[in-house]
Structures are given as structure tokens and as C-alpha cells.
Design an enzyme around this catalytic site. Sequence first.
Site, PDB file in Angstrom:
ATOM      1  N   CYS A  62       0.804  -1.230   0.000  1.00 50.58           N
ATOM      2  CA  CYS A  62       0.000   0.000   0.000  1.00 50.58           C
ATOM      3  C   CYS A  62       0.834   1.275   0.000  1.00 50.58           C
ATOM      4  O   CYS A  62       0.881   1.988  -0.998  1.00 50.58           O
ATOM      5  CB  CYS A  62      -0.930  -0.003   1.208  1.00 50.58           C
ATOM      6  SG  CYS A  62      -2.132  -1.342   1.141  1.00 50.58           S
TER       7      CYS A  62
HETATM    8  N1  LIG Z   1      -2.809  -5.803   1.966  1.00 47.74           N
HETATM    9  C1  LIG Z   1      -3.366  -4.756   2.559  1.00 47.74           C
HETATM   10  O1  LIG Z   1      -3.105  -4.478   3.728  1.00 47.74           O
HETATM   11  C2  LIG Z   1      -4.344  -3.872   1.819  1.00 47.74           C
HETATM   12  C3  LIG Z   1      -5.140  -2.980   2.555  1.00 47.74           C
HETATM   13  C4  LIG Z   1      -6.054  -2.195   1.895  1.00 47.74           C
HETATM   14  C5  LIG Z   1      -6.146  -2.269   0.507  1.00 47.74           C
HETATM   15  N2  LIG Z   1      -5.339  -3.112  -0.203  1.00 47.74           N
HETATM   16  C6  LIG Z   1      -5.502  -3.166  -1.650  1.00 47.74           C
HETATM   17  O2  LIG Z   1      -6.345  -4.278  -1.952  1.00 47.74           O
HETATM   18  C7  LIG Z   1      -5.931  -4.893  -3.189  1.00 47.74           C
HETATM   19  C8  LIG Z   1      -5.587  -6.352  -2.946  1.00 47.74           C
HETATM   20  O3  LIG Z   1      -4.487  -6.405  -2.071  1.00 47.74           O
HETATM   21  P1  LIG Z   1      -4.061  -7.736  -1.317  1.00 47.74           P
HETATM   22  O4  LIG Z   1      -3.015  -7.345  -0.340  1.00 47.74           O
HETATM   23  O5  LIG Z   1      -5.267  -8.466  -0.850  1.00 47.74           O
HETATM   24  O6  LIG Z   1      -3.404  -8.541  -2.528  1.00 47.74           O
HETATM   25  P2  LIG Z   1      -2.936 -10.085  -2.533  1.00 47.74           P
HETATM   26  O7  LIG Z   1      -1.846 -10.158  -3.522  1.00 47.74           O
HETATM   27  O8  LIG Z   1      -2.717 -10.550  -1.137  1.00 47.74           O
HETATM   28  O9  LIG Z   1      -4.211 -10.865  -3.081  1.00 47.74           O
HETATM   29  C9  LIG Z   1      -4.739 -10.658  -4.352  1.00 47.74           C
HETATM   30  C10 LIG Z   1      -5.332 -11.971  -4.827  1.00 47.74           C
HETATM   31  O10 LIG Z   1      -5.967 -11.723  -6.079  1.00 47.74           O
HETATM   32  C11 LIG Z   1      -5.767 -12.860  -6.895  1.00 47.74           C
HETATM   33  N3  LIG Z   1      -6.025 -12.490  -8.277  1.00 47.74           N
HETATM   34  C12 LIG Z   1      -5.232 -11.872  -9.171  1.00 47.74           C
HETATM   35  N4  LIG Z   1      -5.884 -11.685 -10.334  1.00 47.74           N
HETATM   36  C13 LIG Z   1      -7.128 -12.201 -10.164  1.00 47.74           C
HETATM   37  C14 LIG Z   1      -8.262 -12.291 -10.993  1.00 47.74           C
HETATM   38  N5  LIG Z   1      -8.262 -11.816 -12.237  1.00 47.74           N
HETATM   39  N6  LIG Z   1      -9.375 -12.873 -10.497  1.00 47.74           N
HETATM   40  C15 LIG Z   1      -9.397 -13.358  -9.232  1.00 47.74           C
HETATM   41  N7  LIG Z   1      -8.345 -13.312  -8.402  1.00 47.74           N
HETATM   42  C16 LIG Z   1      -7.223 -12.717  -8.855  1.00 47.74           C
HETATM   43  C17 LIG Z   1      -4.340 -13.268  -6.581  1.00 47.74           C
HETATM   44  O11 LIG Z   1      -4.088 -14.609  -6.969  1.00 47.74           O
HETATM   45  C18 LIG Z   1      -4.287 -13.048  -5.063  1.00 47.74           C
HETATM   46  O12 LIG Z   1      -4.653 -14.216  -4.360  1.00 47.74           O
HETATM   47  C19 LIG Z   1      -4.778  -4.047  -3.695  1.00 47.74           C
HETATM   48  O13 LIG Z   1      -5.283  -3.051  -4.553  1.00 47.74           O
HETATM   49  C20 LIG Z   1      -4.240  -3.408  -2.434  1.00 47.74           C
HETATM   50  O14 LIG Z   1      -3.573  -2.185  -2.699  1.00 47.74           O
HETATM   51  C21 LIG Z   1      -4.461  -3.939   0.433  1.00 47.74           C
END
Ligand SMILES: NC(=O)c1ccc[n+]([C@@H]2O[C@H](COP(=O)([O-])OP(=O)(O)OC[C@H]3O[C@@H](n4cnc5c(N)ncnc54)[C@H](O)[C@@H]3O)[C@@H](O)[C@H]2O)c1
Length: 437
Positions: free
Chosen positions: A274
Site C-alpha cells: 500500500c
Molecule cells: N494488503 C493490505 O493491507 C491492503 C489494505 C487495503 C487495501 N489493499 C488493496 O487491496 C488490493 C488487494 O491487495 P491484497 O493485499 O489483498 O493482494 P494479494 O496479492 O494478497 O491478493 C490478491 C489476490 O488476487 C488474486 N487475483 C489476481 N488476479 C485475479 C483475478 N483476475 N481474479 C481473481 N483473483 C485474482 C491473486 O491470486 C491473489 O490471491 C490491492 O489493490 C491493495 O492495494 C491492500
Amino acid sequence: MNPTESLHERIVATTARVGVLGLGYVGLTEAMELARAGFVVTGFDIDAARVSAVQGGHSYLVDISDDELAKVVGSGTLTATDDFTHLGEQDVLLICVPTPLGKSKAPDLSYIISAVDSIRPQLRRGQLVVLESTTYPGTTTEVVMPALESTGLRAGVDFHLCFSPERINPGDKIHPPSTIPRVVGGVSAACADLASRLFRRIAPDVVLVSTPQAAEMVKLLENTFRAVNIGLVNELALMCRSFGIDVWEVIDAAASKPFGFMPFYPGPGLGGHCIPIDPLYLSWKARVTGFDPRFIELAHQVNSSMPRVVVSVVTEALNHRSKSVKGSRVLVLGVSYKRDVNDARESPAIDILHELERREALVDYHDPYVARLEVNGRTMSSVPLDDIRLTGADCVVIATDHSCVDYKRVVDLAPLVVDTRNVTRAVAPYRDTIVKL
Ligand SMILES: NC(=O)c1ccc[n+]([C@@H]2O[C@H](COP(=O)([O-])OP(=O)(O)OC[C@H]3O[C@@H](n4cnc5c(N)ncnc54)[C@H](O)[C@@H]3O)[C@@H](O)[C@H]2O)c1
């Protein structure tokens, strides 16, 4: 009954089917919350290993135990699949896929686009689609909406479309997801109303903003605020070093002011999915529109220089003891990007290890949460934190302050400790073998 009314009712009655695209930190956490609230949730992920882990009740997130996951999966309220043909059966689709940066540090929306592409052929009247991935203002209406409307269905009329940023803070026991209000911006008031009805089931409050762009901007304001303030305090830390002042003492004293000040702390640099990335989504969008985002760029410069600053501090401290970095044994303690999580994405510890290796130090790392780590194309493994390693290291660099580590033992045994997190203060406030950032 029109499709909007019936979805209202199904959300109120908890009979709406919810699909979550992306079972990562955000998606799996939210899928669990919704399943616990009683919704039947299907998680969709392209990663077959993650799908089978969820199905088998094996959690890969520190905030969710195997027991909790197995309970929800066992009750049938949460299912995971990589079969995207079931998207059409869902009433609500929440998109929680990654939004990384591309090679030239420009936003990489390919995951959002592919998630939307998988929804498109199955989009139907009355469905609610909510983008939750952090992204630049305009993504929902300029990228997601035209793709979904290419089906002939119209957003705000035939289907519902919103942006609602996820604001979870992994590893944070004080602010679990159920305590964090949601922000929602819809392409119409009816869209926003539907999404807020859903989120009220898992959040203490929902804050409505007038457009998806405003909701996208809220998340970027929050994370840019952190990045800029951390950049400021990192610069002040370097300034204090040159003055011979303890910046930590200064911050703690300033934090006693009951108004107008909020403490931020220096460290080895930004990490995670993030704070290092999101402000660059905003600066990219600003530049596209001819706006020069000076604060973001400056904070990025300062923050991204911190791993090299840490290595310079190590170099100086070794030099002071008549040792060179070259050939010195340096143990990096903690490599995840922050305390008590298993996420090493963008972690500054990777840059620290890389830079130490470039200077020909003999490096190892220990992290109870991260068994293996990619550093400059090679895989390193966490070494045990045994007495021989601590006494035999020329320098121990505390890059992440996991709470399960016995820091008293570390400072008692290691001949030199560079503490980038001020975690040794509690166990050994003043000792000439400890060098702080
Ligand atoms: N990690 C955090 O603390 C956090 C907090 C708030 C917001 N975010 C935001 O949320 C979003 C996700 O972050 P995250 O940390 O959960 O990511 P992550 O990498 O942990 O998880 C994302 C998941 O999406 C899957 N994926 C990719 N393409 C896909 C598709 N086309 N269809 C279905 N699944 C798919 C991946 O295989 C993975 O399991 C990002 O935009 C991030 O910036 C993250």
C-alpha cells in the site's frame, strides 16, 4: 419487483450471494467477515494453491487462524473456487485483486482488467459490482464501467457499480476489520445505497461520498498522508542524527501535545502493498492531467533512500570498530515490511540485504514469519536466532520489530546492533553497542 428492490431485500435478509474476486489479504479477510455475517460467499481466485488452501481450511494470513477458516468453510458459508463460470450466480461481486506498479512505476491495472473481463460475459441485470482494489481516481468510471457496459447493460440502470476502498491493517489487533468504517461512492445514489447496506453488515459505519472518484481519492489521501508524514519524519531523523539528537525522544515528547500533532516514526523505508505504491498511482494520474505532485515525489525520494541510509549507518558503526563491511557477518533481524505479519512485499529489508551483499558483507536473515525471501534473484532462507549466530555476527540490524523476539537476549549477545525501529529502548535504553537510526 425491480432487480434493485429485490437485491435490497436479499441483502437485508442475508440471502444475497456474494462473490469475492481475489482471495488475498483483503479478499479473504472480507470473505470471512461476510460469511460470518451469514452471507453465502464464494471466493474466486486464479491461484489454485490459494483456492485449495481455503477449501482445506489452511489459512495463509496471520490474522485468520486455520480453525476460524475451517469453521466457516465447514459450515458451507464460504467456498473458494478457480471456476469463474459461477460469477453469474452471484448477486454481489467484490473485486479485491492486486494493483501493483509496472516496470516504469506506472499503475498496472492488468489484474483489475482481467477480473472485469471474467465478469463481463456473466454480468446480469440487478448485480452489484464493487471495486475495492486501491487505484487512481477515475478507474471505476473510466476503466471498469466502459468494460462492463460493453455488454449493453448500463451502470446505474441495469447493474450497480461502486468503488469502496478496503482499509484493513493486517496484524493490527486494536483495529480489526469490524471496527473500521467503510467509504462508498457509487455511479448513482441507488448503487451507493445498495453497497452501503451490504457493508453495514460488517462495518460499524458507512461514509457515503458523491462519486466513485471521490471514494478512490479518499484511500489515496489516507495512504499519501502516511507516506508524506513518514518521509518528513525520516528526513527529521537524519537531521537529528547530524545534530546528535535522539529523534525518538523528540517524537515521544511532541506526542504529549493533546492537539495538532500526530506521531509518525522513522524506519528503514516503506514496504507492503500500500504505502510505497498507492501515492505513485496518484502522482501518475496527476501527471497525466498536467499536475506536478511535488510532496508525493519528495516523500518517495526520502523514503526510498532509507535502506541505503541504514546500510551507511551499519558501515559507519563497523568502521568505528575498525571493521569493514566487506567480509563482516551481518544478520538482518525481521524482513517482513512491518511487525507481526508474514508479508515481505516491497519490504525495505530486501533492499538492505541486497545493498549489504553488494558491499560484500556476509549476510543472513532471521524472521519467524518469513521462511524464504527473494533477494536480487536468489532465494534466502531464514536462519535460526541461536546464540552462536548472535555472538558471531559483527552486526545485527533490526529491520522489523516483531513482538515475539527477545530483544534483551539480542542486545546482550550481539557485539553491535543497529536498531532502525527503536525496539531496544525498552530493554536497554543506553548501551554503546546499540546504534539507532
Ligand atoms: N494488503 C493490505 O493491507 C491492503 C489494505 C487495503 C487495501 N489493499 C488493496 O487491496 C488490493 C488487494 O491487495 P491484497 O493485499 O489483498 O493482494 P494479494 O496479492 O494478497 O491478493 C490478491 C489476490 O488476487 C488474486 N487475483 C489476481 N488476479 C485475479 C483475478 N483476475 N481474479 C481473481 N483473483 C485474482 C491473486 O491470486 C491473489 O490471491 C490491492 O489493490 C491493495 O492495494 C491492500
